[in-house]
Motif scaffolding. Structure first.
Motif, PDB file in Angstrom:
ATOM      1  N   TYR A   1     -22.838  26.259 -21.790  1.00 55.07           N
ATOM      2  CA  TYR A   1     -21.295  25.749 -22.280  1.00 55.07           C
ATOM      3  C   TYR A   1     -20.479  26.845 -21.904  1.00 55.07           C
ATOM      4  CZ  TYR A   1     -24.439  22.406 -24.806  1.00 55.07           C
ATOM      5  OH  TYR A   1     -25.238  21.460 -25.139  1.00 55.07           O
TER       6      TYR A   1
ATOM      7  N   THR B   1     -24.059  30.661 -23.185  1.00 55.61           N
ATOM      8  CA  THR B   1     -22.653  30.186 -22.964  1.00 55.61           C
ATOM      9  C   THR B   1     -22.239  31.294 -22.024  1.00 55.61           C
ATOM     10  OG1 THR B   1     -21.570  31.815 -24.682  1.00 55.61           O
ATOM     11  CG2 THR B   1     -22.212  29.691 -25.196  1.00 55.61           C
TER      12      THR B   1
ATOM     13  N   ARG C   1     -23.007  29.773 -15.817  1.00 58.68           N
ATOM     14  CA  ARG C   1     -23.629  28.920 -16.492  1.00 58.68           C
ATOM     15  C   ARG C   1     -24.737  28.181 -15.655  1.00 58.68           C
ATOM     16  NH1 ARG C   1     -17.875  28.119 -18.069  1.00 58.68           N
ATOM     17  NH2 ARG C   1     -17.980  26.157 -16.968  1.00 58.68           N
TER      18      ARG C   1
ATOM     19  N   GLU D   1     -29.409  24.189 -21.581  1.00 58.19           N
ATOM     20  CA  GLU D   1     -27.893  23.856 -21.597  1.00 58.19           C
ATOM     21  C   GLU D   1     -27.063  24.863 -21.775  1.00 58.19           C
ATOM     22  OE1 GLU D   1     -26.825  20.544 -24.239  1.00 58.19           O
ATOM     23  OE2 GLU D   1     -28.893  20.291 -24.829  1.00 58.19           O
TER      24      GLU D   1
END
Length: 322
Positions: free
Chosen positions: A205, A186, A193, A203
């Motif tokens: 976020y 995050t 990011r 990933e």
């Protein structure tokens, strides 16, 4: 000898007490070794020292810097372990109540030479540059202990790294991916990011965003700003490993009900041992994994590196070279 040191403290203007100049050559106690510094990396610890945190006024002037790689008296390439324990302590030095970091009681690494206990030297493999090796003893060792010693993470598990961008967070992402973990990250910053994904996060976020899955563990260095999100992101029986509180140590809501109801584990983690540093160095040598360098500066330009860190204009490690 040339050195970068703290002459005074200021909570409002920490760089006002930073001096780039000359200091006496260090004395070498029995059982200690002199390392000619080739590279040293900057940590938030150094900025906090200039604010007077963890450093006593009677210790001034104090050469700053915890991390270094260089040459011992015999010309061997070494990495310096930054935790100085009591000679009588026989176990994990991070539990030694008399331990300190370089630049707290003993002069630090931002100099031509640093003197440390001989047991604090770890061989540097030829595959790692001095600049890369200098990133390891604080931020990267902290991340290694968080993931594998305290977090007990194994390949295939999912880990959330809060606050991508700092030295520990970037190390957590790189090491986690190299060890076969599924890494989520995050950041409040869109560019950070994107960089996190480039580093190896599966990933990334926005801070506080609801995650599509519950994670096995959270690596927490931010504190108050992300604590509730960290707790709510864990699966039942999950664990949160915390090694810092950059947004502040006080919590409005510790989420105690959720912690006991879901049987979550909250685990503190501080630095690492010489044995873990040796394991980290060997891990990088074997896997080809490398630290992310934000920038490399001659030690004479150390003030520019401190200013960049104070402004938050950093992704990865700032390294000073000699």
């Amino acid at each position: 000898m040339f050195a970068v040191y703290a002459e005074s403290f200021s909570s409002d203007d920490p760089l006002s007490g930073l001096v780039v100049g000359e200091r006496p050559d260090p004395e070498v106690p029995d059982g200690w070794a002199t390392v000619t510094v080739k590279a040293a990396s900057l940590n938030h610890h150094d900025l906090w020292s200039l604010r007077g945190v963890g450093l006593r006024e009677e210790s001034l002037p104090m050469i700053l810097g915890c991390d270094a790689a260089g040459l011992d008296e015999d010309g061997n390439e070494v990495v310096v372990h930054a935790v100085i324990g009591d000679p009588s302590w026989g176990g994990d030095e991070t539990y030694d109540p008399k331990r300190s970091l370089l630049s707290e009681k003993h002069q630090g690494t931002f100099a031509e030479k640093v003197v440390v206990p001989r047991r604090n030297l770890v061989p540097k493999p030829a595959s790692l540059s001095f600049e890369e090796a200098a990133c390891l003893p604080t931020a990267w060792l902290t991340a290694y202990r968080m993931l594998f010693t305290q977090g007990r993470l194994t390949p295939g598990e999912t880990v959330l790294v809060q606050g991508a961008g700092g030295g520990v967070a970037t190390a957590l992402i790189v090491l986690g991916r190299a060890a076969g973990l599924r890494v989520l990250a995050t950041s409040r910053d869109e560019a950070k990011r994107a960089r996190a994904v480039e580093l190896g996060a599966h990933e990334a976020y926005e801070s506080g965003a609801r995650l599509p899955v519950k994670v096995d563990a959270v690596m927490e260095t931010v504190g108050r700003a992300t604590w509730s999100h960290s707790i709510r992101s864990l699966r039942p029986g999950g664990r949160i490993v915390i090694s810092g509180t950059t947004s502040g140590p006080k919590l409005d809501d510790a989420e105690l009900t959720r912690i006991f109801f879901l049987q979550l584990s909250v685990i503190g983690s501080t630095m690492g041992t010489r044995h873990e540093l040796d394991g980290l160095v060997k891990f990088l040598d074997a896997t080809g994994t490398r630290p992310l360098l934000d920038r490399t500066l001659p030690m004479e330009q150390a003030r520019d590196g401190f200013a960049a860190m104070a402004d938050g204009d950093v992704f990865g490690k700032i390294v000073f070279t000699r």
